[in-house]
Design a protein around this motif. Structure first.
Motif, PDB file in Angstrom:
ATOM      1  N   ALA A 249       0.979  -1.100   0.014  1.00 32.21           N
ATOM      2  CA  ALA A 249       0.092   0.144  -0.009  1.00 32.21           C
ATOM      3  C   ALA A 249       0.894   1.264  -0.054  1.00 32.21           C
ATOM      4  O   ALA A 249       1.965   1.097   0.380  1.00 32.21           O
ATOM      5  CB  ALA A 249      -0.915  -0.199   1.198  1.00 32.21           C
ATOM      6  N   SER A 274      -9.180   5.615   3.027  1.00 31.73           N
ATOM      7  CA  SER A 274      -8.249   4.878   2.118  1.00 31.73           C
ATOM      8  C   SER A 274      -8.884   4.574   0.824  1.00 31.73           C
ATOM      9  O   SER A 274     -10.185   4.667   0.459  1.00 31.73           O
ATOM     10  CB  SER A 274      -7.703   3.714   2.845  1.00 31.73           C
ATOM     11  OG  SER A 274      -6.940   3.908   3.989  1.00 31.73           O
ATOM     12  N   ALA A 278      -7.109  -0.507   1.454  1.00 31.17           N
ATOM     13  CA  ALA A 278      -5.770  -0.577   1.993  1.00 31.17           C
ATOM     14  C   ALA A 278      -5.851  -0.516   3.445  1.00 31.17           C
ATOM     15  O   ALA A 278      -4.802  -1.113   4.075  1.00 31.17           O
ATOM     16  CB  ALA A 278      -5.139   0.522   1.379  1.00 31.17           C
TER      17      ALA A 278
END
Ligand code: TPU
Ligand code: MG
Length: 568
Positions: A249, A274, A278
């Motif tokens: 990520a 996110s 993630a």
């Protein structure tokens, strides 16, 4: 002809790969500008191309953008009235880890001692204040007051900037730029990096192996400093990720620093805002290899999204573990060495395949519908290609840009630490000069555009086909979502007409205002065909039409700002 202080500086700037220098002339720097502009390459052409900017704030931000593309940049301004504005882009370069060399002209060396009062000063005979201020926002600040000191001081400032990826400051009095100076020795004295200590490297890799030993589900988190460590570090990270097989990520300011089409890419880790879940996989991991990460109030959504497991953090030249730290380890050396030793463990990738969100259905608006933020995103997405660099400005453009998918080769630029509204216009201009073969797309809000709009005229002058999507939501929406007040309303401009004004009789900027999806589609077709200069598409949307991520993020950032003072 005599080799001078200005020639020395010109030689060193060319030797570190600078081909354009950004300037605003002033009587304290004119001789210096003659020297910088007068340096010729082997073919008799200017080795440094002088790029004038409308003001020193934009000049320093253009240099900041150039440094993102080129690795280093130079900004040349006059004393006080110039430098104090350029300090803002210098601060950005510091916050964003970029070796921007700020060069300022300064008063004649005889004046201080004679208690002369001079123009462009505070009206006292103290001319040291600018150097003192520069020391606080650079990794090295020097003032040349004797020509014989110039080589040592110039080399020290440039070397420190390149090694620490921070800006440096060089002050050159108006009567020294043309003074005779010794010629430089080899540039390797300036650019040779501090080598990794082999014993420390071995110990660091051993520590990493024991950090990972026994962990069941490690993940990788990439931060913005990875790119600052150089392309070899990005390449080494890719190899380490593929050796481990785990999920990767990126932090929001690192979007584009790991290829998004890669099977192990699992989105932007930004807490509750996110992408691609993630946050779920980062929160599931029991060990996180943080590479170049920067945890700030903004990147942790007001401190609500700090990883909850002990971290290994690899920086540009050191690595820390829970309870130990190792210095003088260059990032690419560490990542390369670890990739050779690390065990494969794809547990997070296996889990991610279970929880990966399904692709969302993109709604296609009616052509005649009033334009919405979502429709802009839908229509901009297909513009992103292998040769595209997407600049996103402070504002809801951050959130809209972060949601975009980057095809293989596409790149992304954001100024999330310094966050100076208006940065994207001069910065994308500077970047474009260094990378003329890339297509630049800039997403910028109306409030930000009002800060640095003048630099669109340089895009016209240099015939750069930058495409700007100006999101006109009638004010400072990102601020509205953090904390609203009348101060977040601004006077609306006719942005399309303003850009036409920059054309005068010899310009080539295209611009238009669009209020529906159908008009936007036509404008994008026009922009794709318009090569001889910039295109500005003013997209009018409702002032409350902002991303849900901005609202959530703004709520928690406001809460973080409001924490009561801790009783000391
Ligand atoms: C130089 C500078 N001055 C003030 C700020 C605070 N600020 N941050 N965002 C904003 C408003 C941005 O408004 P826009 O560009 O219109 O963006 P959106 O409306 O959010 O799309 C301000 C005024 C800032 N970030 N930078
Ligand atoms: Mg706005």
């Amino acid at each position: 002809s005599t080799f001078t202080v200005g020639d020395y500086l010109a030689e060193r700037l060319v030797q570190i790969g600078i081909r354009h220098h950004f300037v605003v002339p002033g009587d304290y720097n004119l001789i210096l500008l003659d020297k910088l502009g007068g340096k010729l390459d082997l073919f008799g052409k200017p080795a440094l191309i002088e790029v004038g900017c409308a003001n020193e704030l934009n000049c320093s931000m253009a240099a900041e953008g150039y440094a993102r593309a080129n690795g280093a940049a130079a900004c040349v301004v006059t004393y006080s009235v110039g430098a104090l504005s350029a300090f803002n882009g210098t601060g950005s370069a510091y916050a964003e880890n970029l070796p921007l060399i700020l060069i300022s002209g300064s008063p004649n060396t005889n004046d201080a001692g004679q208690f002369h009062l001079l123009h462009h000063t505070l009206g006292t005979s103290d001319f040291t204040y600018q150097l003192e201020m520069a020391k606080k926002i650079t990794c090295c600040a020097v003032a040349v007051d004797r020509a014989s000191d110039a080589p040592r001081l110039i080399d020290r400032a440039i070397r420190t900037a390149l090694l620490s990826k921070k800006p440096a400051y060089i002050e050159i009095p108006t009567n020294l730029a043309g003074a005779p100076c010794m010629r430089p020795g080899p540039i390797s004295a300036v650019i040779d990096p501090a080598p990794t200590n082999p014993a420390v490297l071995a110990a660091t890799i051993g520590e990493a192996a024991s950090y990972l030993h026994g962990k069941l589900k490690p993940a990788i988190l990439v931060g913005p400093k990875l790119r600052r460590a150089g392309p070899e570090a990005e390449e080494a990270l890719l190899k380490l990720a593929e050796a481990m097989g785990c999920t990767v990520a990126v932090q929001p300011a690192a979007k584009g620093m790991f290829p998004e089409e890669h099977p192990q890419y699992t989105g932007v880790f930004w807490g509750q805002v996110s992408t691609l879940a993630a946050d779920s996989i980062i929160n599931w991991a029991d060990a996180i290899l943080c590479v170049g990460t920067v945890f700030t109030d903004y990147s942790t959504v007001g401190w609500t999204a700090m990883p909850s497991v002990p971290l290994m953090v690899a920086e540009i030249d050191h690595v820390t573990f829970p309870g130990s730290t190792f210095g003088r380890v260059r990032l690419c050396d560490f990542l390369t060495g670890l990739a050779k030793l690390v065990d494969r463990n794809d547990a997070t990738m296996v889990e991610y395949h279970r929880l990966r969100p399904d692709p969302v259905l993109i709604h296609v608006a009616e052509e005649s519908d009033a334009l919405s933020r979502k429709e802009i995103q839908r229509q901009v997405q297909p513009l992103l290609a292998a040769d595209t660099t997407l600049f996103v400005e402070t504002g809801d453009s951050w959130f809209n840009g972060i949601q975009m998918k980057l095809p293989k080769g596409a790149d992304f630029e954001i100024e999330m630490m310094w966050g100076h509204i208006g940065w994207s216009i001069p910065a994308s201009f500077g970047y474009a000069l260094s990378k003329p073969d890339r297509r630049i797309i800039t997403m910028v809000g109306d409030g930000s555009f009002q800060v640095t709009a003048q630099e669109v005229s340089q895009m016209v002058r240099w015939r750069l086909p930058i495409i700007m999507f100006l999101i006109n939501n009638k004010g400072y929406t990102i601020e509205v979502e953090i904390h609203d007040g009348l101060y977040n309303r601004i006077k609306n401009w006719d942005y399309a007409a303003l850009v036409q004004a920059f054309n005068s009789t010899d310009g080539n900027a295209a611009s238009c205002r669009v209020e529906t999806g159908g008009e936007l589609a036509k404008a994008i077709e026009m922009a794709k065909e318009h090569k001889g200069g910039p295109t500005l598409i003013e997209c009018v949307i409702h002032q409350d039409d902002c991303s849900r991520e901005l609202i959530t993020w703004g709520h928690y950032v406001a809460a973080a700002n409001a924490r009561p003072p801790v009783q000391k």
